[in-house]
Design a protein around this motif. Sequence first.
Motif: not given
Length: 177
Positions: A1, A129-133, A176
Amino acid sequence: MKLYLVRHTRVNMPPGICYGNSDVALAYTFPEELSAIQSELEGIRLARIYSSPLKRCVTLAREFSGNVIVDGRIREFDFGKWECQPWDDIYAQDKGKEWFDDYVNTSCPHGESFRMMLERVRRFIDSLPKTGGNILIVTHAGIIRAFLILLEGYTVNEAFDRKIAYGEIIILEKQKK
């Protein structure tokens, strides 16, 4: 991220004034500075946009989206009773000298220490948030320095030696966990 940290644009304050957590107005140069920031971020897809609650940041962040997450943990350093006072007057006080000698651990009168600010920024980073982006974070020089310490391993001295211009964008990677 990727984190796109943007320092707010110039403010309408004379030089030499401590205005950390005060909600000061933007300078007349805002439209030109906004245009430069927009050009730099053109084509970058942003998953989220966060902003300090101070209007100098929220105004800028809302130029990128109507869906801005305002978070008090990324507001500027709280100088307490020293807000909007000349730096020279602060330094002339015994309490001011004490703070300048150890701002990492010493709190400003009715304000915070740098260590306290680092902890709130750490909590903010841990909550991302732990998601990418890509994430845009519109904030302040002090907060950006905290990010450099916490994510890039800068020492406090190295972080403060790093000049951060108004409207500057600093890109960091957050791994992450």
